[in-house]
Design an enzyme around this catalytic site. Structure first.
Site, PDB file in Angstrom:
ATOM      1  N   PHE A 120       0.858  -1.184   0.000  1.00 50.76           N
ATOM      2  CA  PHE A 120       0.000   0.000   0.000  1.00 50.76           C
ATOM      3  C   PHE A 120       0.894   1.233   0.000  1.00 50.76           C
ATOM      4  CE2 PHE A 120      -4.644   0.593   1.177  1.00 50.76           C
ATOM      5  CZ  PHE A 120      -5.099  -0.504   0.487  1.00 50.76           C
ATOM      6  N   GLN A 241      -8.785  14.080   3.980  1.00 50.37           N
ATOM      7  CA  GLN A 241      -8.046  13.351   2.962  1.00 50.37           C
ATOM      8  C   GLN A 241      -8.843  13.247   1.660  1.00 50.37           C
ATOM      9  OE1 GLN A 241      -7.028   8.856   3.282  1.00 50.37           O
ATOM     10  NE2 GLN A 241      -5.101   9.962   3.314  1.00 50.37           N
ATOM     11  N   HIS A 243      -8.936  11.081  -1.504  1.00 46.67           N
ATOM     12  CA  HIS A 243      -8.415   9.823  -2.023  1.00 46.67           C
ATOM     13  C   HIS A 243      -8.154   9.995  -3.510  1.00 46.67           C
ATOM     14  CE1 HIS A 243      -7.978   5.624  -3.032  1.00 46.67           C
ATOM     15  NE2 HIS A 243      -8.007   5.310  -1.750  1.00 46.67           N
ATOM     16  N   LEU A 253     -15.299   4.672  -4.392  1.00 47.13           N
ATOM     17  CA  LEU A 253     -13.881   4.436  -4.159  1.00 47.13           C
ATOM     18  C   LEU A 253     -13.330   3.299  -5.015  1.00 47.13           C
ATOM     19  CD1 LEU A 253     -11.340   4.767  -2.248  1.00 47.13           C
ATOM     20  CD2 LEU A 253     -12.407   3.051  -0.799  1.00 47.13           C
ATOM     21  N   GLU A 256      -6.733   1.816  -3.046  1.00 48.54           N
ATOM     22  CA  GLU A 256      -5.308   2.006  -3.287  1.00 48.54           C
ATOM     23  C   GLU A 256      -4.639   0.664  -3.570  1.00 48.54           C
ATOM     24  OE1 GLU A 256      -3.514   4.957  -0.695  1.00 48.54           O
ATOM     25  OE2 GLU A 256      -2.057   3.442  -0.106  1.00 48.54           O
ATOM     26  N   ARG A 287      -1.144   9.433  -0.049  1.00 47.80           N
ATOM     27  CA  ARG A 287      -2.342   9.868  -0.778  1.00 47.80           C
ATOM     28  C   ARG A 287      -2.356  11.357  -1.068  1.00 47.80           C
ATOM     29  NH1 ARG A 287      -6.888   6.088   2.255  1.00 47.80           N
ATOM     30  NH2 ARG A 287      -6.243   4.174   1.206  1.00 47.80           N
ATOM     31  N   HIS A 355     -12.475  11.726   1.231  1.00 47.48           N
ATOM     32  CA  HIS A 355     -12.504  10.335   1.661  1.00 47.48           C
ATOM     33  C   HIS A 355     -12.512  10.163   3.175  1.00 47.48           C
ATOM     34  CE1 HIS A 355     -11.823   6.066   1.395  1.00 47.48           C
ATOM     35  NE2 HIS A 355     -10.653   6.108   1.977  1.00 47.48           N
ATOM     36  N   ARG A 400      -3.516  10.438   6.469  1.00 49.95           N
ATOM     37  CA  ARG A 400      -3.598   9.046   6.900  1.00 49.95           C
ATOM     38  C   ARG A 400      -3.042   8.118   5.822  1.00 49.95           C
ATOM     39  NH1 ARG A 400      -6.944   5.019   5.785  1.00 49.95           N
ATOM     40  NH2 ARG A 400      -8.696   6.202   4.922  1.00 49.95           N
TER      41      ARG A 400
END
Lengths: 589, 241
Positions: A120, A241, A243, A253, A256, A287, A355, A400
């Site tokens: 990730f 955040q 995304h 979504l 990731e 991100r 997000h 995050r």
């Protein structure tokens, strides 16, 4: 004022997503009288939409260490995360993942029979070395698998769940402690005072303040609203955040994990542009970094649809049908349904999309809610806890990392459950409550139910979402944010005089939406004030007029106080529990 | 392709506070750009016209299972059903609550019985061995047996389309519950297979399935409860012989 029925509990939990259900599970086994309230049936909570996985240094794929995970998380947070809490998060990661596995969560597996882990964004080995594979996955449906496993365990533990009850407001006790909530049964319209020794907020995020969000329609900041109306502060609310990969025009979504499995972003020239922005981590940079790069590509005319919802594309076809079917079946389904694109053959149109709230209700490492007294000292709000996305512990700081939100839910859901257990055992008393305090908790009910004329809340909500999208998005600057704040304040005046046309008591969804709008707008206004106060760029908060991070002036949390709209500072805890401090340095991917 | 410039909905309306009997109400939505949209988007436009219209919805992407309803006679999720597939000339799209469930109001049904049947099959992993310090091992092949079972979102489309369930909602577990039973029976980590099978070994819980297959036809996640029920029945037979 009508009398409200009252029911007494040792602890109540508001919200049945991952953190609420993990906390409830801890308490359901204790024998105390505990109630879990949720405005939707538990498995419909937004945790269900999490896809890619839960990050913990199990080391199943390759050597790994929770300390490396900690380093990545501190760096990912742009040094705004509290290092004691981040250490606790990462160190407890493996244990809580094994617990989930024992509960039955159907993780994907590798040949050895161990849990499958995928790479990730922002993950490294050995403090900034090679890419790590640290995110434990159940295909790309990890949130669904996790939420259902937790619900199933709560059934097993005979937890007492009030499903489809909406919390209106906190009720304050006579000595300044929180004494429970007023909640309404959505099916019947009946309001009950849940009088409790302890109240735990696990109400999730508020992505619906923006026009374009990956969040479910229920993510309306109900905990934020309740806390602000109680006069308590919120922390780091400028940190939202975006995304990188929401499906363009729809917002759904795309995990990731799609880039973790080897997918990458392209502009209209077919160029893998992340190579220019993050030469080493490329598409698996943090991100905030990827979202800014995408926005810049689009601004500079290299998007695919300059006349429509402009976007870049996520290329996956080179991974082959087998990998896509086994590891990313859910996003293939979403892409076919919503983008009319089959990722096996064609890239998916994507755009940065709101997000996650890094900010929220300030808590200490036990989940106890914090505020400041008149002389600026930090104090605990007695009787009140928060966990999950609504809380700001802060383990995510200014940005995050993917896979850390599910981890946050279970680590701190469990921690809160444990601490509350101890507090109950130590004899926390039932707060005394005045009739006035109960009446105050019923104010919003009467405000909307007694409204007799005015405009609907619906256009106000749509305008608020547009202002947030225009003025508080990936890139920000003083002038547009100042204008944005003024427009949000006008929205607040309009909302005060808005009208609820449906007065039915039976499953009145318009009433619920109106109550949610109260919470959304307070959240949006807290974001505007907080964002204006931070004159630097850090993590997700990216200012065109102040493009650099400024540790000398802004290495601190933002505390927004609702009654005065005042912003106060709170120190970042740079001191871990046992580790040495990770000193703030320039963040390069 | 149907003409999308005007979307017509005919929606079941009922409010217990109202003296009226249930009725169908027509809504006409202008769609000048002839944009295809999901049925949920059309319902939200209808709600803008009429705030009293009630339906559940949340994730808007087919994973939370909130907005199950009966659409032109077939159960489905509003959020993943495009209106272009529902338009039938000048006839309106007909929306009714899930069949066989008590109606609370409009398209909102009471799912208490449905959830009770789910709980009846003990939908949680049971393993009597002491918990290891790390994960219980499971091979990719063993894990693959859970595919097509664990993805259920409890939307109730299947169970509320099952005639056997309509007859015996208090006794027959129904397709959603049995799919979950199969999910735990198939899990190599669950040690209570015998007990689970024994619990289902009676005329109602399992054997009311008549293989009508409505459940598999309507499942918005493409799952096949009939097949899962067949697997349980086969295991039951194997166990008896």
């Amino acid at each position: 004022m009508a009398t409200v029925a009252s029911n007494q509990f040792d602890a109540i939990i508001i919200g049945a997503g991952g953190s609420g259900m993990r906390a409830c599970l801890q308490l359901a086994r204790s024998g105390y009288r505990v109630a879990l309230l949720s405005k939707v049936f538990p498995t419909r909570s937004h945790t269900v939409s999490a896809q890619g996985g839960i990050t913990a240094a199990l080391g199943n794929m390759d050597e790994d260490d929770w300390r490396w995970h900690m380093y990545d998380t501190v760096k990912g947070s742009d040094y705004l995360g509290d290092q004691d809490c981040i250490e606790y998060l990462c160190k407890n990661g493996p244990e809580v993942v094994y617990e989930l596995e024992h509960m039955g969560l159907p993780f994907s597996r590798i040949d050895s029979g161990k849990i499958y882990q995928r790479p990730f964004g922002g993950q490294s080995k050995n403090y900034g070395g090679d890419q790590a594979s640290r995110t434990c996955a159940a295909a790309d449906r990890t949130g669904h698998a996790l939420l259902h496993a937790l619900y199933q365990q709560n059934i097993k533990a005979n937890a007492h769940i009030y499903s489809e009850w909406f919390a209106l407001d906190l009720v304050m006790g006579e000595n300044g402690q929180v004494a429970g909530v007023i909640a309404m049964c959505i099916e019947t319209g009946e309001c009950v005072f849940f009088h409790s020794r302890i109240t735990i907020l696990a109400t999730g995020g508020a992505g619906r303040i923006f026009q374009s969000t990956t969040n479910a329609r229920i993510c309306t900041g109900d905990g934020f609203g309740m806390v602000l109306r109680a006069g308590l502060p919120l922390q780091d609310m400028e940190m939202w955040q975006f995304h990188p990969t929401g499906i363009a025009g729809v917002g759904c979504l795309v995990t990731e994990g799609a880039r973790g499995e080897g997918g990458y972003l392209i502009n209209k020239n077919g160029e893998r542009f992340m190579e220019r922005y993050a030469p080493s981590a490329r598409d698996l940079a943090s991100r905030d970094v990827v979202a800014r790069a995408m926005t810049q590509e689009i601004r500079e005319g290299r998007g695919f649809a300059p006349d429509g919802v402009d976007h870049v594309k996520l290329k996956l076809d080179h991974l082959g049908k087998d990998i896509l079917d086994s590891r990313l079946p859910g996003i293939c389904e979403l892409s076919r349904t919503f983008a009319h694109v089959d990722p096996v053959n064609e890239p998916i149109p994507v755009v940065p999309t709101c997000h996650y709230a890094m900010g929220g209700i300030p808590t200490n490492i036990n989940g106890q809610v914090l505020t400041q007294n008149e002389v600026g000292q930090e104090v605990i709000v007695p009787g009140l806890y928060a966990a999950g996305e609504c809380a700001c512990v802060s383990v995510h700081g200014a940005n995050r990392l993917g896979g850390n939100s599910l981890l946050d839910l279970v680590v701190f859901g469990r921690a809160v459950g444990r601490h509350v257990n101890d507090a109950l055992r130590d004899g926390v008393t039932m707060p005394q409550v005045s009739q006035d305090a109960i009446d105050k908790g019923m104010q919003r009910y009467h405000h909307w139910m007694d409204s007799s004329e005015g405009e609907s809340y619906v256009p106000v909500r749509e305008e608020m979402q547009r202002y947030m999208q225009e003025d508080f998005s990936v890139f920000r600057e003083e002038k547009s944010m100042t204008d944005g704040l003024e427009k949000l304040q006008q929205c607040a005046t309009r909302l005060e005089h808005a009208y609820l046309p449906d007065k039915s008591r039976v499953f009145n969804t318009s009433f619920i939406e109106a109550l949610e709008m109260d919470n959304l707008l307070l959240t949006a206004i807290s974001t505007a004030h907080s964002a204006l106060s931070r004159r630097e760029s850090r993590g997700a908060h990216s200012r065109e007029d102040y493009p650099d991070r400024n540790d000398a002036e802004y290495l601190h949390h933002t505390l927004y106080f609702p009654e005065t709209h005042e912003i106060k500072k709170r120190d970042v805890n740079l001191k871990p529990l046992t580790m040495k401090t990770f000193e703030p340095v320039e963040r390069v991917y | 392709m149907a003409d999308l410039s005007e979307i017509k909905l005919s929606i079941y309306r009922f409010n217990p506070d109202d003296s009226r009997d249930p009725y169908m109400q027509d809504y006409v939505l202008d769609n000048p750009e002839k944009k295809d949209m999901m049925l949920l988007d059309a319902l939200l436009l209808a709600k803008k016209q009429d705030a009293t219209l009630s339906f559940r919805h949340s994730c808007r992407e087919g994973v939370c299972g909130s907005d199950a309803m009966n659409i032109n006679g077939q159960n489905g999720l509003a959020c993943v059903t495009p209106i272009s597939k529902l338009m039938r000339g000048s006839k309106p799209i007909e929306l009714r609550p899930l069949p066989g469930m008590p109606v609370i109001t409009d398209l909102v049904v009471d799912l208490t019985q449905f959830y009770a049947q789910y709980e009846k099959i003990k939908p949680f992993l049971q393993n009597d061995e002491p918990e290891p310090a790390t994960e219980r091992l499971q091979s990719p092949e063993e894990r693959k047996k859970l595919d097509g079972l664990y993805e259920c979102i409890l939307c109730a489309c299947c169970t509320s389309s099952c005639p056997s369930y309509w007859w015996n909602p208090d006794k027959f577990v129904g397709p959603a519950g049995l799919l979950q039973a199969s999910r735990f029976i198939s899990d190599s980590r669950d040690t209570h297979t015998d007990e689970r099978l024994a619990d289902l070994d009676n005329p109602f819980d399992l054997y009311r399935c008549r293989k009508i297959m409505n459940c598999a036809t309507v499942c918005p996640k493409g799952l096949n409860p009939t097949q899962a029920i067949g697997h349980i029945q086969q295991q039951m037979l194997d166990r008896e012989t």
